[in-house]
Design an enzyme around this catalytic site. Structure first.
Site, PDB file in Angstrom:
ATOM      1  N   VAL A 216       0.869  -1.182   0.000  1.00 36.72           N
ATOM      2  CA  VAL A 216       0.000   0.000   0.000  1.00 36.72           C
ATOM      3  C   VAL A 216       0.905   1.232   0.000  1.00 36.72           C
ATOM      4  O   VAL A 216       1.822   1.301   0.813  1.00 36.72           O
ATOM      5  CB  VAL A 216      -0.872   0.031   1.290  1.00 36.72           C
ATOM      6  CG1 VAL A 216      -1.700   1.308   1.355  1.00 36.72           C
ATOM      7  CG2 VAL A 216      -1.782  -1.190   1.382  1.00 36.72           C
ATOM      8  N   HIS A 217       0.705   2.161  -0.924  1.00 32.91           N
ATOM      9  CA  HIS A 217       1.474   3.406  -0.829  1.00 32.91           C
ATOM     10  C   HIS A 217       0.786   4.634  -1.431  1.00 32.91           C
ATOM     11  O   HIS A 217       1.281   5.747  -1.301  1.00 32.91           O
ATOM     12  CB  HIS A 217       2.863   3.259  -1.456  1.00 32.91           C
ATOM     13  CG  HIS A 217       2.862   3.275  -2.955  1.00 32.91           C
ATOM     14  ND1 HIS A 217       2.576   2.175  -3.710  1.00 32.91           N
ATOM     15  CD2 HIS A 217       3.101   4.283  -3.843  1.00 32.91           C
ATOM     16  CE1 HIS A 217       2.649   2.491  -4.990  1.00 32.91           C
ATOM     17  NE2 HIS A 217       2.957   3.762  -5.103  1.00 32.91           N
ATOM     18  N   ARG A 218      -0.367   4.445  -2.075  1.00 29.54           N
ATOM     19  CA  ARG A 218      -1.020   5.605  -2.713  1.00 29.54           C
ATOM     20  C   ARG A 218      -1.516   6.597  -1.664  1.00 29.54           C
ATOM     21  O   ARG A 218      -2.072   6.189  -0.631  1.00 29.54           O
ATOM     22  CB  ARG A 218      -2.245   5.151  -3.506  1.00 29.54           C
ATOM     23  CG  ARG A 218      -1.944   4.251  -4.642  1.00 29.54           C
ATOM     24  CD  ARG A 218      -1.653   4.996  -5.921  1.00 29.54           C
ATOM     25  NE  ARG A 218      -0.930   4.107  -6.801  1.00 29.54           N
ATOM     26  CZ  ARG A 218       0.059   4.464  -7.596  1.00 29.54           C
ATOM     27  NH1 ARG A 218       0.456   5.708  -7.664  1.00 29.54           N
ATOM     28  NH2 ARG A 218       0.657   3.587  -8.354  1.00 29.54           N
TER      29      ARG A 218
ATOM     30  N   ASP B 107      -2.074  -1.481  -4.084  1.00 25.28           N
ATOM     31  CA  ASP B 107      -2.518  -0.302  -4.828  1.00 25.28           C
ATOM     32  C   ASP B 107      -1.419   0.166  -5.780  1.00 25.28           C
ATOM     33  O   ASP B 107      -1.491   1.252  -6.344  1.00 25.28           O
ATOM     34  CB  ASP B 107      -2.973   0.822  -3.879  1.00 25.28           C
ATOM     35  CG  ASP B 107      -1.877   1.306  -2.943  1.00 25.28           C
ATOM     36  OD1 ASP B 107      -0.702   0.915  -3.115  1.00 25.28           O
ATOM     37  OD2 ASP B 107      -2.201   2.093  -2.020  1.00 25.28           O
TER      38      ASP B 107
END
Ligand code: UD1
Ligand code: UDP
Length: 367
Positions: A203-205, A276
């Site tokens: 997850v990084h957005r 993501d």
């Protein structure tokens, strides 16, 4: 011919590696400029070592900051490098702030711009990447698209000159590195993982890390799922988890970001991937692992149309249900070129014709 190859963030190191090799094979002089957007060992240096990318000729050391500050610092310093080097081409990759700064600095100095991974669109202007892509494409002279969808997206914006469907350089990278990964990665043993018996999550957005409800919902789903989960955490999500004081259950291995060879190994042996990330969605497809994308939309619509990727917003119940029932079809058509995108790009830049290439002509190389 002299080409500035501009990188700054993790996925750009992975894309620049096969392209750089192909350019050198065409006897181009490649000047590698690293903006310093990513700087931790696990986000930058490890990729240069593993992928044998030459040391950057310039490291601008820009680091982290707001969009305007970061892009502005890059613009100033890239302009200086352009004036010093006077390259024939500026080559930029993907859709980060480094991409936009490179394209803009070059276009203003009348240095032609070539964009690798052109034509991608999420049609969500709240994503910083969408702004970067649109502006970069409109400033580019050569647009190297990974898919026919990307070509069609450009056509809708009246960009038709200099557009080539060459396939995806990340596919080239996977084909080149999967065998190396098999030989050298020990990550499954190190993390005590059984192939097919764990989920891999990234997850990084901003939509998931900077929105407290969305991150809480995603972690609620991961905490509830009754399976081992490996979660290599981008610094952005690590910071958000700490900031919000969110709890992580013990079946989740929250680890530092891993190198590319370990990542390919973790992807290939996962039962399913939750992500993501743009790149990880495609790698899941190429490696034959079902993917649940933690977003409302994707640029990589082909993977969804093929039935291997499901879009699930940040809704805990929906994530859990999808992970428990999702089964992809048997077929996995070859939608991202023939694994020689980098060679087509290099040939095009030095002036030889880009060979015609029929997507779907060859089956995926590993089923
Ligand atoms: C950037 C790209 C995104 C891409 C991603 C790949 C933009 C706008 N976004 O997002 O498109 O998908 O890279 O990973 O260009 N940080 C560290 N160490 C690092 C790098 C970052 O601690 O080496 C932390 C900093 O707190 C920083 C935050 O991560 O503020 C975000 O980094 P940044 O490069 O601004 O954006 P990414 O989320 O990495
Ligand atoms: N990746 C990696 N280690 C990690 C997470 C991702 O090597 O811990 C690789 C991944 O395999 C893919 C690329 O980084 O090739 C994707 O980068 P990221 O998700 O940061 O960015 P995006 O593709 O979303 O722009």
């Amino acid at each position: 011919m002299k080409i500035i190859s501009l990188v700054g963030a993790r996925p750009q190191f992975i894309k620049a590696a096969p392209v750089g090799r192909a350019l050198r094979a065409e006897e181009c002089e490649v000047v590698l400029v690293h903006t310093g957007q990513h700087y931790d060992n696990e986000m930058s240096a490890i990729f240069f070592r593993e992928l044998e990318i030459p040391k950057p000729d310039y490291n601008l050391g820009v680091g982290s900051g707001s969009h305007g500050w970061q892009t502005g610092q890059m613009l100033i310093q890239i302009e200086e490098a352009l004036l010093e080097e006077k390259p024939d081409w500026m080559l930029v990759y993907g859709d980060t702030n480094s991409t936009l700064a490179g394209a803009l600095a070059a276009a203003k100095l009348h240095v032609p711009v070539a964009h690798v991974e052109a034509g991608l669109r999420s049609y969500n202007r709240r994503m910083p990447e969408e702004i970067n892509r649109v502006l970069t494409d409109h400033a580019s002279d050569l647009l190297f698209c990974p898919t026919q969808t990307a070509v069609d997206n450009l056509t809708r914006e009246n960009i038709t000159r200099g557009v080539h469907n060459v396939g995806d350089v990340m596919y080239d990278a996977v084909l080149h590195n999967i065998k190396l990964a098999k030989k050298s990665s020990k990550v499954l043993e190190e993390l005590d993982l059984e192939p097919g018996k764990y989920l891999l999550a990234t997850v990084h957005r901003p939509v998931n890390t900077d929105n407290e409800d969305n991150l809480r919902n995603i972690l609620m789903a991961l905490n509830t799922l009754n399976e081992v989960i490996v979660f290599p955490a981008h610094p952005r999500v690590r910071k958000a988890i700490n900031r919000q004081g969110l709890h992580i259950n013990s079946h989740i291995q929250l680890i530092k970001p891993v190198g590319y060879l370990d990542m390919l190994t973790l992807e290939k042996a996962a039962r399913m991937i939750l992500t993501d990330s743009g790149g990880v969605q495609k790698e899941a497809y190429w490696l034959g692992v079902p993917c649940v994308t933690l977003r409302e939309e994707t640029e990589w619509v082909e993977t969804v149309q093929a039935g291997w990727n499901v879009l699930v917003g940040p809704d805990a119940k929906q994530i859990i249900e999808t992970v428990n029932v999702f089964q992809p079809p048997r077929e996995r058509p070859n939608l991202f070129g023939d694994g020689r995108a980098s060679q087509y790009i290099a040939a095009s830049l030095v002036g030889s014709e880009v060979s015609s290439q029929k997507n779907g002509a060859r089956p995926p190389r590993f089923l």
